[in-house]
Motif scaffolding. Sequence first.
Motif, PDB file in Angstrom:
ATOM      1  N   UNK A   1      -9.744   8.519   0.833  1.00 36.77           N
ATOM      2  CA  UNK A   1      -9.053   9.016   2.020  1.00 36.77           C
ATOM      3  C   UNK A   1      -8.455   7.842   2.785  1.00 36.77           C
ATOM      4  N   UNK A   2      -8.142   8.029   4.065  1.00 36.52           N
ATOM      5  CA  UNK A   2      -7.507   6.992   4.873  1.00 36.52           C
ATOM      6  C   UNK A   2      -8.372   5.734   4.983  1.00 36.52           C
ATOM      7  N   UNK A   3      -9.678   5.895   4.867  1.00 35.80           N
ATOM      8  CA  UNK A   3     -10.568   4.728   4.934  1.00 35.80           C
ATOM      9  C   UNK A   3     -10.365   3.809   3.738  1.00 35.80           C
ATOM     10  N   UNK A   4      -9.998   4.376   2.595  1.00 34.95           N
ATOM     11  CA  UNK A   4      -9.696   3.583   1.408  1.00 34.95           C
ATOM     12  C   UNK A   4      -8.484   2.691   1.616  1.00 34.95           C
TER      13      UNK A   4
ATOM     14  N   UNK B   1       0.831  -1.209   0.000  1.00 34.63           N
ATOM     15  CA  UNK B   1       0.000   0.000   0.000  1.00 34.63           C
ATOM     16  C   UNK B   1       0.862   1.254   0.000  1.00 34.63           C
ATOM     17  N   UNK B   2       1.956   1.215   0.734  1.00 29.62           N
ATOM     18  CA  UNK B   2       2.863   2.364   0.795  1.00 29.62           C
ATOM     19  C   UNK B   2       3.457   2.659  -0.582  1.00 29.62           C
ATOM     20  N   UNK B   3       3.881   1.603  -1.291  1.00 30.38           N
ATOM     21  CA  UNK B   3       4.533   1.799  -2.582  1.00 30.38           C
ATOM     22  C   UNK B   3       3.562   2.080  -3.718  1.00 30.38           C
ATOM     23  N   UNK B   4       2.331   1.590  -3.626  1.00 27.96           N
ATOM     24  CA  UNK B   4       1.399   1.743  -4.743  1.00 27.96           C
ATOM     25  C   UNK B   4       0.362   2.841  -4.536  1.00 27.96           C
ATOM     26  N   UNK B   5       0.166   3.270  -3.280  1.00 27.31           N
ATOM     27  CA  UNK B   5      -0.845   4.267  -2.947  1.00 27.31           C
ATOM     28  C   UNK B   5      -2.245   3.792  -3.359  1.00 27.31           C
ATOM     29  N   UNK B   6      -2.471   2.485  -3.291  1.00 30.19           N
ATOM     30  CA  UNK B   6      -3.748   1.898  -3.673  1.00 30.19           C
ATOM     31  C   UNK B   6      -4.786   2.126  -2.578  1.00 30.19           C
ATOM     32  N   UNK B   7      -5.953   2.583  -2.990  1.00 28.38           N
ATOM     33  CA  UNK B   7      -7.093   2.761  -2.086  1.00 28.38           C
ATOM     34  C   UNK B   7      -8.291   2.071  -2.724  1.00 28.38           C
ATOM     35  N   UNK B   8      -9.163   1.539  -1.880  1.00 29.80           N
ATOM     36  CA  UNK B   8     -10.335   0.835  -2.383  1.00 29.80           C
ATOM     37  C   UNK B   8     -11.596   1.580  -1.971  1.00 29.80           C
ATOM     38  N   UNK B   9     -12.407   1.947  -2.945  1.00 29.84           N
ATOM     39  CA  UNK B   9     -13.724   2.583  -2.798  1.00 29.84           C
ATOM     40  C   UNK B   9     -13.688   4.035  -2.333  1.00 29.84           C
TER      41      UNK B   9
END
Length: 132
Positions: free
Chosen positions: A82-85, A71-79
């Motif tokens: 913000x931080x909840x993603x 997650x740190x390297x890809x900055x992937x968020x789901x839905x």
Amino acid sequence: MDLLTQIIWLFVLAVPIACISWTVTHEEIFREPREWCVKHSKNDRTLLSRKVFYLFTCEYCFSHYVTIACLFFTDYKLLLNDWRGYILAGFSLVFVANVYMSLLALLRQAIKKEKVEIEKIEIETDNEKLST
């Protein structure tokens, strides 16, 4: 990022997470460090030390830390953006990666069983040839 792209990323990112987690916690290349961690996870005096060493022996536990790095390297968020993603993405990636690892374990078990059965048949065939 649209929902379809996020779902594709979810299933694709879970592959390297599963691969890294499985390799570190099961494969021969990391056997010596893993055995050292197992020894410390069972024998160290403090609870914190035992838990830290245990995480290198459990694919489920280790997959959480690999997911955090991913997650740190890809900055992937789901839905959510913000931080909840990040939270949703993290637990979703851990879940999918562990499904992949479970399927891999079942596949490896089936392959091992098949090899044992083949060896048994070969031995029986050799014994029959010798007795005739």
